[in-house]
Design an enzyme around this catalytic site. Structure first.
Site, PDB file in Angstrom:
ATOM      1  N   GLU A 178      -3.763 -36.544 -49.951  1.00  0.00           N
ATOM      2  CA  GLU A 178      -5.197 -36.317 -49.735  1.00  0.00           C
ATOM      3  C   GLU A 178      -5.494 -36.402 -48.244  1.00  0.00           C
ATOM      4  OE1 GLU A 178      -7.912 -38.561 -52.236  1.00  0.00           O
ATOM      5  OE2 GLU A 178      -9.552 -38.297 -50.827  1.00  0.00           O
ATOM      6  N   ARG A 201     -14.410 -48.034 -54.231  1.00  0.00           N
ATOM      7  CA  ARG A 201     -14.198 -47.738 -55.649  1.00  0.00           C
ATOM      8  C   ARG A 201     -13.717 -48.991 -56.405  1.00  0.00           C
ATOM      9  NH1 ARG A 201     -14.232 -43.282 -59.162  1.00  0.00           N
ATOM     10  NH2 ARG A 201     -14.607 -41.659 -57.635  1.00  0.00           N
ATOM     11  N   GLU A 250      -7.358 -38.833 -63.219  1.00  0.00           N
ATOM     12  CA  GLU A 250      -7.025 -40.220 -62.898  1.00  0.00           C
ATOM     13  C   GLU A 250      -7.198 -41.230 -64.028  1.00  0.00           C
ATOM     14  OE1 GLU A 250      -9.687 -39.687 -59.449  1.00  0.00           O
ATOM     15  OE2 GLU A 250      -8.297 -41.049 -58.460  1.00  0.00           O
TER      16      GLU A 250
HETATM   17  N1  MTE Z   1      -1.070 -34.432 -62.101  1.00  0.00           N
HETATM   18  C1  MTE Z   1       0.046 -33.931 -61.555  1.00  0.00           C
HETATM   19  N2  MTE Z   1       0.914 -33.296 -62.356  1.00  0.00           N
HETATM   20  N3  MTE Z   1       0.324 -34.055 -60.230  1.00  0.00           N
HETATM   21  C2  MTE Z   1      -0.533 -34.728 -59.381  1.00  0.00           C
HETATM   22  O1  MTE Z   1      -0.262 -34.837 -58.187  1.00  0.00           O
HETATM   23  N4  MTE Z   1      -2.644 -35.976 -59.177  1.00  0.00           N
HETATM   24  C3  MTE Z   1      -3.636 -36.799 -59.872  1.00  0.00           C
HETATM   25  C4  MTE Z   1      -4.179 -36.065 -61.087  1.00  0.00           C
HETATM   26  N5  MTE Z   1      -3.095 -35.555 -61.879  1.00  0.00           N
HETATM   27  C5  MTE Z   1      -1.724 -35.281 -59.935  1.00  0.00           C
HETATM   28  C6  MTE Z   1      -1.965 -35.080 -61.317  1.00  0.00           C
HETATM   29  C7  MTE Z   1      -4.748 -37.175 -59.027  1.00  0.00           C
HETATM   30  S1  MTE Z   1      -4.547 -38.481 -57.989  1.00  0.00           S
HETATM   31  C8  MTE Z   1      -5.943 -36.515 -59.069  1.00  0.00           C
HETATM   32  S2  MTE Z   1      -7.253 -37.014 -58.125  1.00  0.00           S
HETATM   33  C9  MTE Z   1      -6.166 -35.366 -59.945  1.00  0.00           C
HETATM   34  O2  MTE Z   1      -4.987 -34.986 -60.634  1.00  0.00           O
HETATM   35  C10 MTE Z   1      -6.680 -34.205 -59.104  1.00  0.00           C
HETATM   36  O3  MTE Z   1      -6.834 -33.042 -59.800  1.00  0.00           O
HETATM   37  P1  MTE Z   1      -8.142 -32.678 -60.642  1.00  0.00           P
HETATM   38  O4  MTE Z   1      -9.314 -33.052 -59.808  1.00  0.00           O
HETATM   39  O5  MTE Z   1      -7.998 -31.239 -60.850  1.00  0.00           O
HETATM   40  O6  MTE Z   1      -8.056 -33.503 -61.887  1.00  0.00           O
HETATM   41  N1  LUZ Z   2     -11.136 -39.664 -52.701  1.00  0.00           N
HETATM   42  C1  LUZ Z   2     -12.252 -39.794 -51.997  1.00  0.00           C
HETATM   43  C2  LUZ Z   2     -11.028 -40.097 -53.956  1.00  0.00           C
HETATM   44  O1  LUZ Z   2     -12.290 -39.399 -50.841  1.00  0.00           O
HETATM   45  N2  LUZ Z   2     -13.322 -40.358 -52.578  1.00  0.00           N
HETATM   46  C3  LUZ Z   2     -13.311 -40.831 -53.837  1.00  0.00           C
HETATM   47  O2  LUZ Z   2     -14.308 -41.327 -54.334  1.00  0.00           O
HETATM   48  C4  LUZ Z   2     -12.114 -40.697 -54.564  1.00  0.00           C
HETATM   49  N3  LUZ Z   2     -12.014 -41.162 -55.807  1.00  0.00           N
HETATM   50  C5  LUZ Z   2     -10.876 -41.066 -56.464  1.00  0.00           C
HETATM   51  C6  LUZ Z   2      -9.803 -40.464 -55.844  1.00  0.00           C
HETATM   52  N4  LUZ Z   2      -9.883 -39.987 -54.607  1.00  0.00           N
HETATM   53 MO1  MOS Z   3      -6.471 -38.500 -56.437  1.00  0.00          MO
HETATM   54  S1  MOS Z   3      -6.086 -40.441 -55.830  1.00  0.00           S
HETATM   55  O1  MOS Z   3      -8.109 -38.574 -56.091  1.00  0.00           O
HETATM   56  O2  MOS Z   3      -5.816 -37.664 -55.157  1.00  0.00           O
END
Ligand code: MTE
Ligand code: LUZ
Ligand code: MOS
Length: 782
Positions: free
Chosen positions: A244, A322, A723
């Site tokens: 991120e 968070r 998540e």
């Molecule tokens: N699933 C896979 N296969 N690979 C990933 O890196 N990241 C997770 C989740 N699922 C991830 C995953 C995280 S930390 C987040 S925030 C969400 O996917 C982000 O994608 P979304 O917003 O489309 O759910």
């Molecule tokens: N990233 C972010 C995050 O910048 N703000 C958020 O609130 C958050 N929450 C979950 C995962 N990534």
């Molecule tokens: Mo997920 S920790 O919001 O990339």
């Protein structure tokens, strides 16, 4: 595809019919493109970072002469070569790209070697000499707090009146918890590839969740405008939060070298470099105090969180926030005071990781409840159940809850029978001496939205081409979570056309600008809603043309499965003909749409507001079996009722749940991150850092899809799923505790995660038990 040549509902988004994800086909054939699959341009150079061998100190001497003379070495860059700001800090400008005078953590980049080959670059690194005068090293967050090393001032969330609440409590318990960090271990390591374009433009292929963050930071470091940096991301081999913010470093390094050398520069980290140089989930040390009345209602809860942020802010302030948001998990507690400290230590800056501080906050309340239950000699689920959020209950941050916490719990009980399962566990334990089972419930409640309100915005660009095919671009990054499939589903549904005619293109800052990272589980919602708006805008124009041609009112036109219907009956117009007609009339077949959810806000002075568009709920029952001789264990089952809203892709959502649960169990039970007192990572390889493998996956994972019909503003009502399931993994920790206690009632376990087999073994044979069970012949006395 099935026997009849038809694509079944679940499989129709994949050309092969292999699975619910459009990427399945290229994944299984090895054709999916990751950073290392991008064909390398002739003349490409390779970069590698020289990083600090110590955790804190002043650089006295940096000697690169010998390294520069190594074969194939083109140039070595240091802080002095940065034309703009030597600054990559996102929230707070406190992190240098390359160390200038001081190093703040082991693994902090000091110099960047660029050579003709990857091997040459890495060989040269070994020849760089550095002399560093050591400064005090802090690795413990409580020590950092004592010394005033805070990245931001502490924050406190409060509701009710904690000071008077204690006097109303019949039972009060206090304790301390530790949760360790977690290595992301995305299968694809960090990396980037910068390629010079004409007129000073640099294109960066980056394995990032945040293309705009890479673009913005590269512009800042190079002192050039953002419109000269194009960031392009096809997909990631996993990010899990680790990309991120922290993909930026490598993207900007490649851009820096590319800027100076006018050559393509690639840097793809080796696994051990990645583990050593990047931040992880934040370890937390916390204190709690919980008070209950005679009916087991929690009246008061106080928590203090010491977040181990590492050497720079990175995303730590947001992660810490968070933790506070989720410090009461799924429970209503009328009097709460939760304080968090963002502690600066000499570890690599810790960063986002699935759950983003939420899991750390939830662990502490679960430990507090477990402690109360243990002292009162009742199962923890009796306390949990009595305190679940009801509709209208207020969170400490002011938002009111909907009622799914109860819905999920009751459905769990109805489907799986909590008491019955506990009875089975107890029966097993009374019959078995050397194996013990433990069970724990884990309700979850996770807020959906970036807690920083302004980040909740997204854009989508939809083109319908004259042959009727469709191209979609959004700010969402595909990292295995299936967001591209969901975007494609949105367009397929709105246009009512065959998904094979739709293509989701790479995430590119020239097509979609100012994107928020793909994070906070919100990518499908934000980008999906933007796609929905864009498709509807184009559809409206198409319908108008049909209405004009067919001489009916536009409200009487429908497009169903590529056929135009007027007044409910089929016409001879189809999708392609309509598209061509619209084009011929010089009407736009493209739309760039913007979406931002309404009614979210947060007041930082008051620490109150309505930060989340909705919450995701669920309940899991975890059952484990421990081997009381060896201390090893298995997770027998995780049975879940999860609130999906109305899932738009059950195969993808099921995968997200299963993956999240296993990743959560890994964090809670086996992944043991270890830094020594000098701040050096002792677990920087897969030989020393154990992640779940197929053998450690629960023998059974059952997910019940709870359909919740409430208006939830999710895309098509399909709630975010990325998540939240990770937090079910916390249940495995408490199930292990209960299993140990079934063997050794005086185990005196601490709330210290992960619960590794070593800790289980120590618990099984903590002093009291040892005396009771072991004689000179050891275990035989049982
Ligand atoms: N699933 C896979 N296969 N690979 C990933 O890196 N990241 C997770 C989740 N699922 C991830 C995953 C995280 S930390 C987040 S925030 C969400 O996917 C982000 O994608 P979304 O917003 O489309 O759910
Ligand atoms: N990233 C972010 C995050 O910048 N703000 C958020 O609130 C958050 N929450 C979950 C995962 N990534
Ligand atoms: Mo997920 S920790 O919001 O990339």
């Amino acid at each position: 595809m099935n026997k009849n040549g038809k694509i079944s509902e679940a499989n129709k988004y994949s050309p092969s019919g292999v699975g619910g994800n459009i990427d399945s086909y290229t994944h299984v054939r090895g054709e999916s493109v990751y950073l290392d699959d991008i064909p390398v341009v002739n003349g490409t150079l390779f970069a590698s970072a020289f990083d600090s061998p110590v955790a804190h100190g002043k650089i006295k001497l940096l000697d690169t002469t010998e390294a520069e003379a190594m074969p194939g070495v083109i140039r070595i860059f240091t802080a002095y070569d940065i034309p703009g700001e030597n600054q990559i800090g996102g929230i707070i400008p406190d992190e240098e790209l390359l160390a200038n005078t001081h190093v703040h953590f082991c693994g902090m980049p000091i110099a960047l070697v660029v050579a003709e080959t990857d091997e040459a670059a890495r060989a040269a690194i070994k020849k760089i000499k550095v002399e560093i005068e050591l400064l005090t090293i802090i690795t413990d967050p409580r020590e950092a707090k004592e010394k005033g090393e805070l990245i931001i001032p502490p924050r406190t969330f409060q509701i009710g009146d904690i000071t008077t609440a204690w006097s109303q409590c019949k039972y009060i318990f206090e304790g301390r918890t530790e949760t360790n960090g977690q290595e992301h271990l995305y299968i694809e390591t960090q990396g980037a590839y910068a390629v010079p374009q004409e007129n000073g433009v640099i294109r960066i292929y980056s394995s990032t969740q945040g293309p705009t963050a890479v673009q913005r930071t590269a512009a800042r470091v190079l002192a050039i405008p953002m419109n000269q940096i194009e960031v392009d991301t096809t997909r990631l081999g996993g990010g899990f939060g680790g990309k991120e913010d922290q993909a930026t470093t490598w993207g900007v390094m490649c851009a820096l070298a590319c800027y100076h050398l006018k050559k393509p520069v690639k840097y793809s980290l080796h696994r051990m470099e990645d583990m050593r140089m990047t931040g992880k989930r934040h370890p937390y040390s916390s204190d709690f105090k919980i008070g209950l009345n005679k009916d087991l209602k929690i009246l008061a809860y106080e928590a203090v969180f010491y977040q181990n942020a590492g050497a720079a802010a990175d995303l730590s302030p947001a992660v810490m926030e968070r933790t506070l948001f989720h410090c009461t998990n799924s429970y209503f507690i009328p009097n709460v005071k939760a304080t968090a400290y963002c502690c600066r230590t000499n570890l690599p800056p810790n960063t986002a990781f699935r759950g983003f501080g939420g899991p750390q906050g939830m662990f502490v309340i679960e430990a507090a409840i477990a402690k109360a239950a243990e002292q009162l000699n009742i199962p923890a689920y009796e306390i949990q159940q009595k305190n679940l959020l009801q509709t209208g209950d207020e969170f400490p941050y002011g938002q009111k809850a909907e009622s799914e916490a109860n819905e999920c719990w009751s459905k769990t009980n109805q489907l799986y029978g909590i008491k019955k399962l506990q009875q089975n566990v107890d029966d097993f334990n009374s019959k078995n001496k050397l194996y013990k089972k433990g069970m724990a419930l884990m309700p979850i409640c996770f807020g959906i939205s970036f807690t920083k309100t302004l980040m909740n915005q997204a854009r989508a660009l939809v083109h319908v081409y004259t042959d009727g095919s469709v191209g979609i671009s959004t700010g969402a990054v595909e990292m295995g979570q299936g967001v591209n499939t969901k975007m494609l589903q949105v367009a397929a549904k709105i246009f009512s056309i065959d998904p094979v005619n739709i293509k989701v293109t790479t995430t590119n800052t020239y097509r979609i600008a100012n994107t928020s990272p793909t994070a906070a589980s919100a990518a499908a919602d934000l980008n999906g809603r933007a796609t929905e708006i864009a498709c509807n805008a184009v559809l409206q124009r198409l319908k108008q043309v049909a209405a004009d041609e067919l001489k009916v009112e536009v409200s009487k036109i429908e497009i169903k499965e590529e056929t135009v219907f007027a007044n409910g009956s089929k016409t001879e117009w189809d999708w392609k003909k309509l598209v061509m007609a619209t084009y011929s009339k010089r009407i736009s077949l493209s739309e760039l749409a913007h979406y931002t959810p309404e009614d979210i806000h947060f007041n930082l002075n008051k620490e109150k507001g309505h930060p989340f568009v909705y919450h995701v709920y669920g309940t899991a029952i975890s059952i484990v079996t421990i081997d009381c001789i060896r201390g090893i264990y298995e997770v027998d089952s995780v049975k879940v009722v999860h609130d999906f809203g109305k899932s738009m892709n059950t195969m993808i959502d099921l995968g997200q749940c299963e993956g999240g649960i296993v990743q959560g169990i890994g964090w809670m039970t086996m992944e043991e991150l270890l830094y020594n007192k000098e701040g050096k990572l002792m677990t920087s390889a897969l030989s020393t850092y154990k992640v779940p493998d197929i053998y450690s996956v629960p023998k059974e994972i059952t997910i019940h899809f709870l359909k919740t019909q409430k208006n939830n503003s999710a895309i098509f009502g399909s709630k975010a799923v990325g998540e939240p399931p990770l937090m079910y993994g916390i249940g495995a920790y408490f199930a292990l505790h209960n299993a140990v206690k079934a063997f050794n009632t005086t185990a005196g376990l601490k709330y210290d995660a992960p619960m590794t087999p070593e800790k289980v073994l120590m618990g099984l044979y903590s002093p009291a038990k040892k005396n009771e069970l072991l004689n000179a012949e050891g275990i035989k006395v049982i």
